[in-house]
Motif scaffolding. Structure first.
Motif, PDB file in Angstrom:
ATOM      1  N   SER A  22      -1.658  -7.109  -8.439  1.00  0.00           N
ATOM      2  CA  SER A  22      -2.605  -7.550  -9.655  1.00  0.00           C
ATOM      3  C   SER A  22      -2.326  -6.449 -10.783  1.00  0.00           C
ATOM      4  CB  SER A  22      -4.191  -7.258  -9.153  1.00  0.00           C
ATOM      5  OG  SER A  22      -4.307  -5.799  -8.741  1.00  0.00           O
ATOM      6  N   PRO A  23      -2.703  -6.783 -12.017  1.00  0.00           N
ATOM      7  CA  PRO A  23      -2.785  -6.026 -13.265  1.00  0.00           C
ATOM      8  C   PRO A  23      -3.553  -4.773 -13.067  1.00  0.00           C
ATOM      9  CG  PRO A  23      -2.777  -8.421 -13.948  1.00  0.00           C
ATOM     10  CD  PRO A  23      -3.231  -8.430 -12.509  1.00  0.00           C
ATOM     11  N   ALA A  24      -4.549  -5.052 -12.534  1.00  0.00           N
ATOM     12  CA  ALA A  24      -5.574  -3.992 -12.241  1.00  0.00           C
ATOM     13  C   ALA A  24      -5.151  -2.631 -11.424  1.00  0.00           C
ATOM     14  CB  ALA A  24      -6.651  -4.331 -11.916  1.00  0.00           C
ATOM     15  N   ALA A  25      -4.211  -3.410 -10.490  1.00  0.00           N
ATOM     16  CA  ALA A  25      -3.854  -2.162  -9.410  1.00  0.00           C
ATOM     17  C   ALA A  25      -2.395  -1.354  -9.862  1.00  0.00           C
ATOM     18  CB  ALA A  25      -3.402  -2.972  -8.129  1.00  0.00           C
ATOM     19  N   SER A  31      -1.531   6.633 -12.169  1.00  0.00           N
ATOM     20  CA  SER A  31      -2.719   7.289 -12.207  1.00  0.00           C
ATOM     21  C   SER A  31      -3.015   7.876 -10.838  1.00  0.00           C
ATOM     22  CB  SER A  31      -4.005   6.398 -12.289  1.00  0.00           C
ATOM     23  OG  SER A  31      -3.840   5.859 -13.771  1.00  0.00           O
ATOM     24  N   GLY A  32      -2.806   7.333  -9.760  1.00  0.00           N
ATOM     25  CA  GLY A  32      -2.975   7.953  -8.309  1.00  0.00           C
ATOM     26  C   GLY A  32      -2.156   9.204  -8.160  1.00  0.00           C
ATOM     27  N   TYR A  33      -1.085   9.194  -8.538  1.00  0.00           N
ATOM     28  CA  TYR A  33      -0.073  10.299  -8.504  1.00  0.00           C
ATOM     29  C   TYR A  33      -0.866  11.447  -9.485  1.00  0.00           C
ATOM     30  CZ  TYR A  33       3.864  13.324  -9.511  1.00  0.00           C
ATOM     31  OH  TYR A  33       4.731  14.480  -9.555  1.00  0.00           O
ATOM     32  N   LEU A  34      -0.830  11.173 -10.875  1.00  0.00           N
ATOM     33  CA  LEU A  34      -1.703  12.322 -11.827  1.00  0.00           C
ATOM     34  C   LEU A  34      -2.956  12.762 -11.119  1.00  0.00           C
ATOM     35  CD1 LEU A  34      -0.902  10.486 -15.098  1.00  0.00           C
ATOM     36  CD2 LEU A  34       0.107  12.421 -14.173  1.00  0.00           C
ATOM     37  N   LEU A  35      -3.791  11.941 -10.561  1.00  0.00           N
ATOM     38  CA  LEU A  35      -5.071  12.436  -9.860  1.00  0.00           C
ATOM     39  C   LEU A  35      -4.861  13.210  -8.900  1.00  0.00           C
ATOM     40  CD1 LEU A  35      -7.539   9.248  -9.939  1.00  0.00           C
ATOM     41  CD2 LEU A  35      -7.651  11.552 -11.371  1.00  0.00           C
ATOM     42  N   ALA A  36      -3.952  13.038  -7.790  1.00  0.00           N
ATOM     43  CA  ALA A  36      -3.760  13.926  -6.826  1.00  0.00           C
ATOM     44  C   ALA A  36      -2.974  15.063  -7.083  1.00  0.00           C
ATOM     45  CB  ALA A  36      -2.764  13.204  -5.693  1.00  0.00           C
ATOM     46  N   ALA A  37      -2.022  14.996  -8.026  1.00  0.00           N
ATOM     47  CA  ALA A  37      -1.255  16.465  -8.530  1.00  0.00           C
ATOM     48  C   ALA A  37      -2.318  17.137  -9.363  1.00  0.00           C
ATOM     49  CB  ALA A  37      -0.145  15.957  -9.348  1.00  0.00           C
ATOM     50  N   GLY A  38      -2.861  16.724 -10.308  1.00  0.00           N
ATOM     51  CA  GLY A  38      -3.765  17.240 -11.081  1.00  0.00           C
ATOM     52  C   GLY A  38      -4.942  18.045 -10.453  1.00  0.00           C
ATOM     53  N   CYS A  71       7.905   5.260  -0.877  1.00  0.00           N
ATOM     54  CA  CYS A  71       7.705   4.604  -2.199  1.00  0.00           C
ATOM     55  C   CYS A  71       8.973   3.600  -2.401  1.00  0.00           C
ATOM     56  CB  CYS A  71       7.676   5.360  -3.271  1.00  0.00           C
ATOM     57  SG  CYS A  71       6.158   6.464  -3.711  1.00  0.00           S
ATOM     58  N   ALA A  72       9.901   4.017  -2.065  1.00  0.00           N
ATOM     59  CA  ALA A  72      11.378   3.095  -1.950  1.00  0.00           C
ATOM     60  C   ALA A  72      11.147   1.923  -1.310  1.00  0.00           C
ATOM     61  CB  ALA A  72      12.287   3.871  -2.053  1.00  0.00           C
ATOM     62  N   MET A  73      10.594   2.141  -0.061  1.00  0.00           N
ATOM     63  CA  MET A  73      10.657   1.267   1.051  1.00  0.00           C
ATOM     64  C   MET A  73       9.310   0.586   1.081  1.00  0.00           C
ATOM     65  SD  MET A  73      12.465   3.105   4.221  1.00  0.00           S
ATOM     66  CE  MET A  73      11.265   4.602   4.279  1.00  0.00           C
ATOM     67  N   ALA A  74       8.478   0.750  -0.119  1.00  0.00           N
ATOM     68  CA  ALA A  74       7.015   0.006  -0.041  1.00  0.00           C
ATOM     69  C   ALA A  74       7.293  -1.489   0.127  1.00  0.00           C
ATOM     70  CB  ALA A  74       6.084   0.480  -1.183  1.00  0.00           C
ATOM     71  N   PRO A  75       6.199  -2.022   1.137  1.00  0.00           N
ATOM     72  CA  PRO A  75       6.317  -3.534   1.180  1.00  0.00           C
ATOM     73  C   PRO A  75       5.187  -4.224   0.261  1.00  0.00           C
ATOM     74  CG  PRO A  75       5.300  -2.623   2.940  1.00  0.00           C
ATOM     75  CD  PRO A  75       5.619  -1.525   2.212  1.00  0.00           C
ATOM     76  N   THR A  76       4.280  -3.358  -0.051  1.00  0.00           N
ATOM     77  CA  THR A  76       3.019  -3.872  -0.735  1.00  0.00           C
ATOM     78  C   THR A  76       2.766  -2.903  -1.975  1.00  0.00           C
ATOM     79  OG1 THR A  76       1.560  -3.169   0.484  1.00  0.00           O
ATOM     80  CG2 THR A  76       2.235  -5.131   1.246  1.00  0.00           C
ATOM     81  N   LEU A  77       1.937  -3.184  -2.789  1.00  0.00           N
ATOM     82  CA  LEU A  77       1.451  -2.540  -4.070  1.00  0.00           C
ATOM     83  C   LEU A  77       0.461  -1.548  -3.360  1.00  0.00           C
ATOM     84  CD1 LEU A  77       1.972  -1.960  -6.969  1.00  0.00           C
ATOM     85  CD2 LEU A  77       0.036  -3.351  -7.384  1.00  0.00           C
ATOM     86  N   PRO A  78      -0.337  -1.852  -2.461  1.00  0.00           N
ATOM     87  CA  PRO A  78      -1.228  -0.777  -1.998  1.00  0.00           C
ATOM     88  C   PRO A  78      -0.561   0.316  -1.252  1.00  0.00           C
ATOM     89  CG  PRO A  78      -2.298  -2.867  -1.608  1.00  0.00           C
ATOM     90  CD  PRO A  78      -0.950  -3.023  -2.182  1.00  0.00           C
ATOM     91  N   PHE A  79       0.597  -0.058  -0.593  1.00  0.00           N
ATOM     92  CA  PHE A  79       1.189   0.832   0.153  1.00  0.00           C
ATOM     93  C   PHE A  79       2.074   1.877  -0.578  1.00  0.00           C
ATOM     94  CE2 PHE A  79       4.982   2.835   2.267  1.00  0.00           C
ATOM     95  CZ  PHE A  79       4.612   2.736   3.618  1.00  0.00           C
ATOM     96  N   LEU A  80       2.268   1.140  -1.810  1.00  0.00           N
ATOM     97  CA  LEU A  80       3.259   1.928  -2.981  1.00  0.00           C
ATOM     98  C   LEU A  80       1.985   3.226  -3.520  1.00  0.00           C
ATOM     99  CD1 LEU A  80       5.609   2.704  -4.662  1.00  0.00           C
ATOM    100  CD2 LEU A  80       4.831   0.809  -6.311  1.00  0.00           C
ATOM    101  N   VAL A  81       0.906   2.651  -3.801  1.00  0.00           N
ATOM    102  CA  VAL A  81      -0.121   3.462  -4.250  1.00  0.00           C
ATOM    103  C   VAL A  81      -0.311   4.390  -3.256  1.00  0.00           C
ATOM    104  CG1 VAL A  81      -2.520   3.635  -5.196  1.00  0.00           C
ATOM    105  CG2 VAL A  81      -0.920   1.608  -5.984  1.00  0.00           C
ATOM    106  N   ALA A  82      -0.340   4.319  -2.282  1.00  0.00           N
ATOM    107  CA  ALA A  82      -0.902   5.305  -1.330  1.00  0.00           C
ATOM    108  C   ALA A  82       0.492   6.475  -1.147  1.00  0.00           C
ATOM    109  CB  ALA A  82      -1.044   4.825   0.190  1.00  0.00           C
ATOM    110  N   ALA A  83       1.494   5.902  -1.072  1.00  0.00           N
ATOM    111  CA  ALA A  83       2.761   6.720  -1.189  1.00  0.00           C
ATOM    112  C   ALA A  83       2.640   7.610  -2.290  1.00  0.00           C
ATOM    113  CB  ALA A  83       3.944   6.107  -0.902  1.00  0.00           C
ATOM    114  N   ARG A  84       2.323   7.254  -3.551  1.00  0.00           N
ATOM    115  CA  ARG A  84       2.311   7.753  -4.652  1.00  0.00           C
ATOM    116  C   ARG A  84       1.250   8.894  -4.512  1.00  0.00           C
ATOM    117  NH1 ARG A  84       5.732   8.791  -8.712  1.00  0.00           N
ATOM    118  NH2 ARG A  84       4.116   8.473 -10.282  1.00  0.00           N
ATOM    119  N   VAL A  85       0.244   8.605  -4.077  1.00  0.00           N
ATOM    120  CA  VAL A  85      -0.691   9.722  -3.969  1.00  0.00           C
ATOM    121  C   VAL A  85      -0.303  10.867  -2.915  1.00  0.00           C
ATOM    122  CG1 VAL A  85      -3.197  10.312  -2.993  1.00  0.00           C
ATOM    123  CG2 VAL A  85      -2.683   8.028  -4.300  1.00  0.00           C
TER     124      VAL A  85
END
Length: 426
Positions: A22-25, A31-38, A71-85
């Protein structure tokens, strides 16, 4: 870290199409990466001081590489976001530990130059990132952007293992300040979300409340996560705050300039990319230049850089011709690159070496979180042209220059010293 972050942005539309998100995700991939890192950098910096900078850098690099592979093997967008965090957590461990390890490993008087060279490499990754991301997304797959990160993370872990270990020996038996870690992380998450969505005042209220609880916890803790005396170190606070202003302006420039060339001036993506190389290279050389600035002059040079950047950004925002826009943006990038480098090299030079991880964690956290302000400024540029965002960035830089100049006048007064053992606090 820089290569991964900047290479991903051009590939986001392809990611959304491939994973049917979805466009919102989709923004949460960034953002998930930046929030966790910062948000985690203050705790990560203190962990490095307590348990070893080499150990934390190695662990962070391994986590960063493993999560990049996920992230490279992510099957779904939620999985990718979690891996980015998870990747953001690894990034939070890498940055303060790496800076503190360099500060302590380099011979006395050479730490600034070593850090400056490291920042130059990060700047080179900034230059290459968008180009590589676009090429890989079009010719291969967006997943290749993450696979590209894995060998770099492996090399980082291998090199870290070859360095001598260092830690804060005076606090070797002290436990981590858990209350401070939780409240600091929560306050930074709320602040980052508010900076990205300024109208949502609930996030601001949460940041204030958790910030107050953090101060209370640090005052009561026998071994605080962040020694509050750090914030009485005027050069440190000034360089960090001015660096945050420079970082927000840099983010705005990085996003608005290519957007303006393509949408406002009718350039193609390749042409805009070539024109953007000059400002990007200018940013990259800022780190090595900053590493050669002596600690006593850091605040004065920071004030000069912000003043120059403010003027150049104002000219760029008002430019009607493309050549003036690019030249002014390049001039701003030179000044912003040096200012961003000084925020890291200068702050490390005015704190005690044994607490270098704590200090770098706080500084990097502030720089990362305030990147959201730069993203908010690009929203103005996207809807109202280049002038609003660059003009606001110029005003911020000029205000920061005035503040830094005032602090420089105080700290270099007769009988006062900015650097040296008598001045190192925090």
């Amino acid at each position: 870290m820089q290569l991964d972050s900047f290479a991903l942005n051009p590939a986001l539309p392809v990611v959304r199409a491939d994973l049917h998100g979805s466009p919102a995700a989709v923004p949460w991939v960034v953002s998930g990466y930046l929030l966790a890192a910062g948000a985690l950098m203050p705790a990560a910096g203190r962990l490095a001081d307590l348990y070893g900078r080499r150990r934390m850098l190695t662990f962070g690099a391994v986590l960063f590489g493993v999560s990049a592979a996920l992230c490279a093997m992510a099957p779904t967008l939620p999985f990718l976001v979690a891996a980015r965090v998870a990747q953001g957590v690894g990034g939070a461990l890498i940055m303060p530990a790496g800076l503190a390890l360099l500060t302590n490993a380099a011979p006395p008087g050479h730490g600034r130059r070593a850090t400056g060279r490291a920042l130059g490499l990060a700047g080179a990754a900034t230059v290459c990132g968008p180009f590589l991301g676009g090429v890989l997304a079009q010719s291969a797959s967006w997943r290749a952007v993450f696979w590209l990160t894995v060998p770099f993370a492996a090399v980082t872990a291998w090199l870290a293992r070859r360095a001598d270990e260092s830690r804060d020996a005076s606090a070797a038996q002290s436990p981590l300040d858990v209350a401070g870690a939780w409240t600091a992380t929560g306050a930074l998450v709320c602040l980052a979300r508010w900076l990205e969505h300024v109208g949502e005042w609930g996030w601001a209220a949460g940041a204030v409340l958790l910030g107050a609880l953090f101060v209370r916890a640090e005052r009561r803790s026998p071994a605080p996560l962040v020694d509050l005396a750090l914030f009485r170190n005027l050069p440190y606070v000034t360089l960090t705050a001015a660096g945050a202003v420079a970082n927000a302006a840099t983010v705005a420039l990085l996003y608005v300039l290519p957007l303006t060339l393509q949408q406002g001036r009718g350039w193609g993506a390749s042409g805009a990319g070539v024109a953007f190389l000059a400002p990007a290279v200018a940013l990259a050389v800022g780190g090595p230049v900053a590493g050669r600035v002596r600690p006593g002059a850091a605040v004065s040079v920071m004030a000069s850089c912000l003043a120059c950047a403010g003027g150049a950004l104002w000219v760029a925002g008002a430019a009607t011709g493309t050549s003036v826009l690019v030249v002014a943006s390049t001039g701003a990038a030179v000044a912003l690159g040096v200012a961003g480098g000084l925020a890291l090299t200068g702050t490390q030079a005015v704190v005690r070496r044994e607490r270098a991880g704590e200090a770098s964690g706080v500084t990097k956290s502030v720089l990362t979180v305030t990147a959201g302000l730069g993203l908010a400024l690009t929203g103005a540029g996207a809807t109202g042209g280049v002038l609003p965002s660059l003009a606001l960035s110029a005003v911020g830089c000029l205000a920061g220059a005035v503040l830094a100049a005032a602090v420089a006048a105080v700290t270099v007064a007769p009988g006062r010293r900015v650097a040296g053992r008598g001045r190192r606090r925090g």
